[in-house]
Design a protein around this motif. Structure first.
Motif, PDB file in Angstrom:
ATOM      1  N   THR A   3       0.820  -1.205   0.000  1.00 19.39           N
ATOM      2  CA  THR A   3       0.000   0.000   0.000  1.00 19.39           C
ATOM      3  C   THR A   3       0.852   1.252   0.000  1.00 19.39           C
ATOM      4  N   PHE A   4       0.210   2.377  -0.295  1.00 18.17           N
ATOM      5  CA  PHE A   4       0.783   3.708  -0.148  1.00 18.17           C
ATOM      6  C   PHE A   4       0.121   4.330   1.075  1.00 18.17           C
ATOM      7  N   PHE A  24      -3.132 -10.771   9.110  1.00 21.31           N
ATOM      8  CA  PHE A  24      -2.220 -10.620   7.979  1.00 21.31           C
ATOM      9  C   PHE A  24      -0.774 -10.718   8.455  1.00 21.31           C
ATOM     10  N   GLU A  25       0.073 -11.253   7.598  1.00 23.70           N
ATOM     11  CA  GLU A  25       1.464 -11.492   7.966  1.00 23.70           C
ATOM     12  C   GLU A  25       2.314 -10.243   7.909  1.00 23.70           C
ATOM     13  N   SER A  26       2.081  -9.378   6.901  1.00 22.36           N
ATOM     14  CA  SER A  26       3.044  -8.308   6.652  1.00 22.36           C
ATOM     15  C   SER A  26       2.398  -7.135   5.941  1.00 22.36           C
ATOM     16  N   VAL A  27       3.095  -6.003   5.996  1.00 19.06           N
ATOM     17  CA  VAL A  27       2.702  -4.824   5.233  1.00 19.06           C
ATOM     18  C   VAL A  27       3.953  -4.259   4.574  1.00 19.06           C
ATOM     19  N   ARG A  51      -2.566  10.650  -6.981  1.00 16.43           N
ATOM     20  CA  ARG A  51      -2.075  11.564  -5.946  1.00 16.43           C
ATOM     21  C   ARG A  51      -1.209  10.849  -4.909  1.00 16.43           C
ATOM     22  N   LYS A  52      -1.502   9.585  -4.658  1.00 18.83           N
ATOM     23  CA  LYS A  52      -0.783   8.875  -3.599  1.00 18.83           C
ATOM     24  C   LYS A  52       0.722   8.826  -3.853  1.00 18.83           C
ATOM     25  N   TYR A  53       1.142   8.959  -5.106  1.00 19.77           N
ATOM     26  CA  TYR A  53       2.568   8.870  -5.414  1.00 19.77           C
ATOM     27  C   TYR A  53       3.351  10.047  -4.856  1.00 19.77           C
ATOM     28  N   ASP A 252      -3.119  -5.707  -3.049  1.00 18.32           N
ATOM     29  CA  ASP A 252      -3.074  -4.284  -3.366  1.00 18.32           C
ATOM     30  C   ASP A 252      -4.133  -3.567  -2.537  1.00 18.32           C
ATOM     31  N   LEU A 253      -3.696  -2.826  -1.520  1.00 24.09           N
ATOM     32  CA  LEU A 253      -4.628  -2.124  -0.630  1.00 24.09           C
ATOM     33  C   LEU A 253      -4.725  -0.666  -1.055  1.00 24.09           C
ATOM     34  N   PRO A 254      -5.902  -0.206  -1.486  1.00 26.40           N
ATOM     35  CA  PRO A 254      -6.058   1.202  -1.871  1.00 26.40           C
ATOM     36  C   PRO A 254      -5.813   2.130  -0.684  1.00 26.40           C
ATOM     37  N   THR A 255      -5.442   3.363  -0.986  1.00 24.70           N
ATOM     38  CA  THR A 255      -5.233   4.374   0.042  1.00 24.70           C
ATOM     39  C   THR A 255      -6.575   5.030   0.349  1.00 24.70           C
TER      40      THR A 255
END
Length: 277
Positions: A3-4, A24-27, A51-53, A252-255
């Motif tokens: 994710t962002f 969940f195992e990780s981020v 925009r998240k970039y 893929d987790l949206p912001t």
């Protein structure tokens, strides 16, 4: 999870708690220091860069916030743009977070795609992969030795003292991101895993996993794990990736703000549970 984390989405600590609560195992969090307004480098997925970039938090601030409120969650960079970072400072940041987290950091690194961004950091896009190699190798020297030194074409320093050393020995896992034709060369030379993006396609990921396994055997190495980045929360897609030899999928987790993020995580957790023995 991939994710962002930005000022417009869920806060880092709350995200860490939400992930661990759901098993969940990780981020893995993305990094961009900035995005130049005048941009020639094309991002292949969309015409206009989201925009998240250009709003993403510093990854080590994000991961520290997530680490201190969790006990088991692995915290990773996906990917760290080491071609835009000083290797001595970054080695200290990674080792420090490894201590703060109790040995839970995973370091995904990449050479980057935005040529204007890396030029602002003084990096020549034409030599960025050679620069990445030396910076990774220099960090490994710092982590491994009491008096570390490195002499290369891009990184050059005489013996130094630099602590802390990482909790994980000899160092945290270095996962090479990228879909390019030479990525597997870098994985085999100085990586501990490969992180392709789902956009490469399942068939091509499968072909390269086969190649990676063959080349690892030829090099006398153990099997190298593969984590596929930004995978949709779809049972059939996850099953296909598992069938072709992927060891891990990073959804893929949206912001999004807190409530929407939690709803999305509940949906992804349901997919993940269907693969739990």
């Amino acid at each position: 999870m991939a994710t962002f984390v930005t000022d417009e989405g869920i806060a880092p600590a709350r995200l860490g708690c939400a992930l661990e609560e759901r098993g969940f195992e990780s981020v893995f969090v993305a990094e961009h220091t900035h995005i130049p307004v005048k941009r020639e480098s094309q991002w292949p997925e969309v015409d206009e860069l989201p925009r998240k970039y250009y709003r993403t938090f510093d990854p080590f601030v994000t991961l520290t916030a997530a680490a201190v409120v969790t006990e088991r969650l692995l915290v990773g960079t996906g990917v760290l743009l080491l071609v835009e970072r000083d290797p001595i400072t970054t080695a200290k940041e990674i080792a420090s977070l490894d201590h703060v987290s109790g040995g839970r950091i995973v370091v995904g690194v990449g050479a980057g795609w935005n040529r204007e961004e890396m030029r602002d950091h003084g990096t020549d896009p034409k030599t960025r992969t050679a620069l990445l190699r030396e910076r990774v190798l220099a960090m490994k020297e710092i982590w491994a030795k009491d008096q570390a030194e490195f002499h290369g074409s891009f990184v050059d320093f005489d013996p130094i003292f630099c602590w802390p050393k990482p909790v994980q020995r000899p160092h945290p896992p270095i996962i090479m991101g990228g879909n390019g034709p030479r990525t597997l060369d870098r994985v085999l030379e100085y990586g501990d895993g490969w992180m392709p993006t789902y956009g490469l396609g399942v068939d091509e990921i499968a072909r390269r996993i086969t190649e990676l396994e063959r080349r690892a055997v030829e090099a006398g190495r153990a099997r190298i794990p593969v984590s596929v980045y930004a995978v949709p929360g779809d049972h059939e897609i996850v099953a296909r990736l598992a069938d072709v030899g992927a060891d891990q999928v990073l959804f893929d987790l949206p912001t999004l703000p807190l409530e929407e993020t939690c709803r999305t995580l509940d949906e992804l957790a349901a997919v993940a549970r269907s693969f739990t023995p």
